[in-house]
Design an enzyme around this catalytic site. Structure first.
Site, PDB file in Angstrom:
ATOM      1  N   HIS A  82       0.806  -1.224   0.000  1.00  0.00           N
ATOM      2  CA  HIS A  82       0.000   0.000   0.000  1.00  0.00           C
ATOM      3  C   HIS A  82       0.838   1.272   0.000  1.00  0.00           C
ATOM      4  CE1 HIS A  82       0.339  -0.292   4.522  1.00  0.00           C
ATOM      5  NE2 HIS A  82       0.396   1.018   4.399  1.00  0.00           N
TER       6      HIS A  82
ATOM      7  N   ASP B 167       0.251  -7.683   1.424  1.00  0.00           N
ATOM      8  CA  ASP B 167       0.572  -6.264   1.575  1.00  0.00           C
ATOM      9  C   ASP B 167       2.084  -6.033   1.607  1.00  0.00           C
ATOM     10  OD1 ASP B 167       0.030  -3.559   1.740  1.00  0.00           O
ATOM     11  OD2 ASP B 167      -0.027  -3.551   3.936  1.00  0.00           O
TER      12      ASP B 167
ATOM     13  N   SER C 201       4.626   2.865   7.587  1.00  0.00           N
ATOM     14  CA  SER C 201       4.387   1.666   6.779  1.00  0.00           C
ATOM     15  C   SER C 201       5.631   1.253   6.004  1.00  0.00           C
ATOM     16  CB  SER C 201       3.256   1.918   5.778  1.00  0.00           C
ATOM     17  OG  SER C 201       2.013   1.733   6.363  1.00  0.00           O
TER      18      SER C 201
END
Length: 409
Positions: free
Chosen positions: A142, A173, A273
């Protein structure tokens, strides 16, 4: 819900929300801010990619630094027949304790920071971890999704390089990118996430809110969590106090259920992230991915053993092979928790093992099943050919079968 596809009726879920990147002179110190009232419902999880907006950030949340006091070491010196006690005061750094030895938090941070980068895209930014000296970098899917060719990597020494995507795997992911024209990078040391225990000390390193090289400390709060990623177009996410307030429209993303996640109380924020979760020896044990929307210090990381398996396939083949069970499941109702089998695909591994519609799956592998999400998340972590025990109830009787995982076509 198919065990290899996201839940259609999932409540909560994750959402992405935008924040404005810090700019020179853009931070101002706000006045006192009252805490928000308790949320009326349980919130989902927030992807920790930082979305770039067009205006300067107007305020920031004050950082609180806890002072660590020094201890006292007692000794005494003989003086004639009477011992005279003396006290020597010392100030020591906080120490990480690991089986491999002892390192201070500062030493672990100094060791790992050169291996963690900031990734900047056209409309978002996040973090990444260096896998090779010639520029292979591991991050979240993402972080790079929807960014096209507009990727720039910023290293700990301030240098930057353009980057291209090697491969992505939305199901886990994870993604691998390559920084162009670089050599001699400090690659991270991979640990073993299977050896983690609740209570182990960890550091999270990344670029929250664009503040590259940020280090936060905490512990492993829990293991083997199942969370659902992506908001599936469920609307905006309320921003925390000091971030401008109001509703920001979240970017839509397909929900993805991830199993086996590491939960930590080390502070993780938008921009973290793809960054590193490391143990007390400075070894990578997880890839930071998400936080609870309305929680405090509830962060989640993908185990490094999963990340290693996926990244190796992305580097060698550009894609990832996933295991296939072949059942559609939903949450059980009643006194017994589990996943109710709604449908079994003909010729699937589940059908070959003898599972049938109406069976209640209560355990898969070593994981107790609390609902349909647990089955989905666990299946995505299995390897093709792996023999997996599945415990289920049928007509009030409990039985266990072994399922041979096959490749999803």
């Amino acid at each position: 819900m198919d065990a290899n596809t996201p839940r259609e009726d999932s409540t909560g879920g994750w959402s992405q929300f935008g924040v404005t990147p810090p700019t020179a002179g853009g931070f101002t110190r706000p006045g006192p801010v009252l805490p928000p009232p308790p949320p009326p419902r349980r919130a989902g999880f927030v992807l920790t990619r930082k979305t770039i907006a067009g205006l300067a950030l107007a305020a920031f949340t004050a950082l609180t630094v806890a002072a660590l006091g020094g201890g006292a070491v007692g000794a005494y010196v003989a003086a004639g027949a009477q011992p005279t006690p003396t006290v020597t005061k010392t100030v020591a750094s906080p120490v990480f304790r690991a089986a491999s030895g002892q390192l201070t938090v500062a030493q672990v941070a100094e060791k790992v920071q050169p291996s963690v980068v900031m990734i900047q895209g056209q409309s978002a930014e996040g973090s990444g971890v260096v896998l090779s000296e010639d520029g292979l970098i591991l991050t979240n899917n993402h972080v790079v999704s929807g960014q096209g060719r507009q990727l720039t990597v910023k290293f700990s020494d301030g240098k930057t390089a353009k980057a291209t995507v090697v491969g992505t795997d939305p199901a886990t992911d994870l993604a691998v990118i390559r920084a162009e024209g670089v050599s001699g990078l400090a690659k991270v040391t991979l640990g073993d996430s299977d050896q983690l225990k609740v209570g182990d000390d960890v550091l999270a390193i990344g670029s929250p809110l664009g503040l590259d090289g940020t280090v936060t400390s905490g512990i492993i709060s829990a293991l083997d969590r199942t969370v659902t990623a992506g908001n599936g177009g469920q609307g905006g996410q309320q921003l925390p106090p000091g971030w401008g307030g109001g509703q920001e429209q979240a970017q839509e993303s397909e929900p993805t259920t991830l199993g086996g996640m590491i939960q930590t109380d080390a502070a993780i924020n938008p921009g973290n992230s793809g960054g590193a979760l490391v143990n007390a020896a400075g070894e990578l044990v997880g890839i930071n991915s998400a936080v609870a929307a309305d929680g405090v210090n509830l962060g989640f990381a993908i185990p490094v053993n999963t990340a290693k398996q996926v990244s190796e396939q992305l580097i060698s083949k550009g894609k990832v092979t996933h295991a296939f069970l072949g059942v559609s499941v939903t949450d059980a109702t009643g006194d017994v928790p589990g996943a109710l089998v709604r449908q079994v695909s003909a010729g699937s591994p589940a059908a070959k093992a003898g599972l049938k519609q109406g069976d209640l799956i209560t355990k898969i592998g070593d994981t107790v099943v609390s609902g349909g999400d647990t089955v989905v998340g666990q299946v995505r972590g299995f390897k093709v050919g792996q023999q997996v025990p599945v415990t289920y109830q049928r007509d009030g009787k409990t039985d266990t079968v072994t399922v041979a995982m096959e490749e999803k076509k």
